[in-house]
Scaffold this active site. Sequence first.
Site, PDB file in Angstrom:
ATOM      1  N   HIS A  59       0.846  -1.202   0.000  1.00 42.64           N
ATOM      2  CA  HIS A  59       0.000   0.000   0.000  1.00 42.64           C
ATOM      3  C   HIS A  59       0.882   1.254   0.000  1.00 42.64           C
ATOM      4  O   HIS A  59       0.568   2.242  -0.657  1.00 42.64           O
ATOM      5  CB  HIS A  59      -0.892   0.028   1.244  1.00 42.64           C
ATOM      6  CG  HIS A  59      -1.939  -1.048   1.300  1.00 42.64           C
ATOM      7  ND1 HIS A  59      -2.125  -1.861   2.390  1.00 42.64           N
ATOM      8  CD2 HIS A  59      -2.872  -1.442   0.385  1.00 42.64           C
ATOM      9  CE1 HIS A  59      -3.133  -2.691   2.159  1.00 42.64           C
ATOM     10  NE2 HIS A  59      -3.593  -2.475   0.948  1.00 42.64           N
ATOM     11  N   LYS A  91     -18.021  -7.213   4.857  1.00 43.06           N
ATOM     12  CA  LYS A  91     -16.643  -7.688   4.755  1.00 43.06           C
ATOM     13  C   LYS A  91     -16.041  -7.644   6.147  1.00 43.06           C
ATOM     14  O   LYS A  91     -15.874  -6.568   6.720  1.00 43.06           O
ATOM     15  CB  LYS A  91     -15.872  -6.738   3.810  1.00 43.06           C
ATOM     16  CG  LYS A  91     -14.799  -7.440   3.008  1.00 43.06           C
ATOM     17  CD  LYS A  91     -14.215  -6.508   1.971  1.00 43.06           C
ATOM     18  CE  LYS A  91     -12.930  -7.105   1.420  1.00 43.06           C
ATOM     19  NZ  LYS A  91     -12.279  -6.265   0.454  1.00 43.06           N
ATOM     20  N   ARG A 145      -1.781  -5.864  -8.673  1.00 45.12           N
ATOM     21  CA  ARG A 145      -0.725  -6.843  -8.409  1.00 45.12           C
ATOM     22  C   ARG A 145      -0.677  -7.937  -9.467  1.00 45.12           C
ATOM     23  O   ARG A 145       0.376  -8.343  -9.898  1.00 45.12           O
ATOM     24  CB  ARG A 145      -0.946  -7.504  -7.039  1.00 45.12           C
ATOM     25  CG  ARG A 145      -0.516  -6.664  -5.884  1.00 45.12           C
ATOM     26  CD  ARG A 145      -1.138  -7.149  -4.619  1.00 45.12           C
ATOM     27  NE  ARG A 145      -2.585  -6.985  -4.667  1.00 45.12           N
ATOM     28  CZ  ARG A 145      -3.403  -7.234  -3.669  1.00 45.12           C
ATOM     29  NH1 ARG A 145      -2.944  -7.717  -2.547  1.00 45.12           N
ATOM     30  NH2 ARG A 145      -4.693  -7.017  -3.789  1.00 45.12           N
ATOM     31  N   SER A 182      -2.807  -7.868   2.622  1.00 42.85           N
ATOM     32  CA  SER A 182      -3.114  -7.765   4.053  1.00 42.85           C
ATOM     33  C   SER A 182      -3.407  -9.151   4.621  1.00 42.85           C
ATOM     34  O   SER A 182      -3.070  -9.433   5.772  1.00 42.85           O
ATOM     35  CB  SER A 182      -4.326  -6.858   4.258  1.00 42.85           C
ATOM     36  OG  SER A 182      -4.038  -5.549   3.839  1.00 42.85           O
TER      37      SER A 182
HETATM   38  P1  ADP Z   1      -9.670  -3.670  -1.112  1.00 41.50           P
HETATM   39  O1  ADP Z   1     -10.466  -4.537  -0.178  1.00 41.50           O
HETATM   40  O2  ADP Z   1     -10.388  -2.410  -1.505  1.00 41.50           O
HETATM   41  O3  ADP Z   1      -9.044  -4.361  -2.288  1.00 41.50           O
HETATM   42  P2  ADP Z   1      -7.002  -3.551   0.026  1.00 41.50           P
HETATM   43  O4  ADP Z   1      -6.599  -2.903   1.296  1.00 41.50           O
HETATM   44  O5  ADP Z   1      -6.814  -5.026  -0.086  1.00 41.50           O
HETATM   45  O6  ADP Z   1      -8.505  -3.122  -0.167  1.00 41.50           O
HETATM   46  O7  ADP Z   1      -6.243  -2.879  -1.193  1.00 41.50           O
HETATM   47  C1  ADP Z   1      -6.377  -1.503  -1.461  1.00 41.50           C
HETATM   48  C2  ADP Z   1      -5.720  -1.204  -2.785  1.00 41.50           C
HETATM   49  O8  ADP Z   1      -4.317  -1.418  -2.672  1.00 41.50           O
HETATM   50  C3  ADP Z   1      -6.182  -2.112  -3.931  1.00 41.50           C
HETATM   51  O9  ADP Z   1      -6.192  -1.347  -5.117  1.00 41.50           O
HETATM   52  C4  ADP Z   1      -5.123  -3.180  -3.995  1.00 41.50           C
HETATM   53  O10 ADP Z   1      -5.021  -3.754  -5.274  1.00 41.50           O
HETATM   54  C5  ADP Z   1      -3.897  -2.347  -3.652  1.00 41.50           C
HETATM   55  N1  ADP Z   1      -2.850  -3.186  -3.094  1.00 41.50           N
HETATM   56  C6  ADP Z   1      -2.927  -4.069  -2.069  1.00 41.50           C
HETATM   57  N2  ADP Z   1      -1.738  -4.678  -1.855  1.00 41.50           N
HETATM   58  C7  ADP Z   1      -0.879  -4.167  -2.769  1.00 41.50           C
HETATM   59  C8  ADP Z   1       0.510  -4.409  -3.096  1.00 41.50           C
HETATM   60  N3  ADP Z   1       1.224  -5.323  -2.448  1.00 41.50           N
HETATM   61  N4  ADP Z   1       1.054  -3.684  -4.098  1.00 41.50           N
HETATM   62  C9  ADP Z   1       0.317  -2.782  -4.785  1.00 41.50           C
HETATM   63  N5  ADP Z   1      -0.985  -2.519  -4.554  1.00 41.50           N
HETATM   64  C10 ADP Z   1      -1.582  -3.202  -3.558  1.00 41.50           C
END
Ligand code: ADP
Length: 162
Positions: free
Chosen positions: A17, A41, A92, A130
């Site tokens: 993130h 969720k 990703r 996460s």
């Molecule tokens: P959501 O439930 O909205 O997908 P996340 O917290 O999992 O929330 O992810 C938020 C954003 O960050 C999403 O666009 C996700 O693809 C991106 N993201 C999560 N992990 C990574 C990573 N390792 N590298 C790049 N982007 C990421």
Amino acid sequence: MKIGVYPGSFDPFTVGHLDVLKNAAPLFDKLYVAVLYNVSKSASFSVADRVTMIENVIRAEGLDNVVSGTFDGLLVEYARSIGARYIIRGLRATSDFEYEFQIDAINRHLNDGIQTVYFMANPAHSFLSSSNVKEIGSYGGDLHGLVPEYNLNFIRERLARQ
Ligand code: ADP
């Protein structure tokens, strides 16, 4: 003023993130990192804890134009309410693409004045989610390099309590 919103669950905020946030922040006058709290969720960290971690990131990284936020309901409505015309998302893998492709179509249908900007994951963190962090942390595994150092103890403590 160019305003963007980087929405997500951030459950918890990872270095993946952080890559996206650092790349996106210079493009905006103001960028909201907004925690989605969604009843359907289930999250491991409370909304307050997720906001605390994001505020630690903003302070520690000196991201002066970044602010934290929270929302539920429709992202485009939240974006409209804060004056954001751009949504930031990270990609990703092709599985992220499929999902984002659908969400983008829906968001455009709801409000075609808001565009989504995508950042490719840093290859070093393209495996990172996460969920990985929670799984590793719940078994007492090493979280160094997966979450920002300054949030490490906070995350460890919270996961140990669960
Ligand atoms: P959501 O439930 O909205 O997908 P996340 O917290 O999992 O929330 O992810 C938020 C954003 O960050 C999403 O666009 C996700 O693809 C991106 N993201 C999560 N992990 C990574 C990573 N390792 N590298 C790049 N982007 C990421």
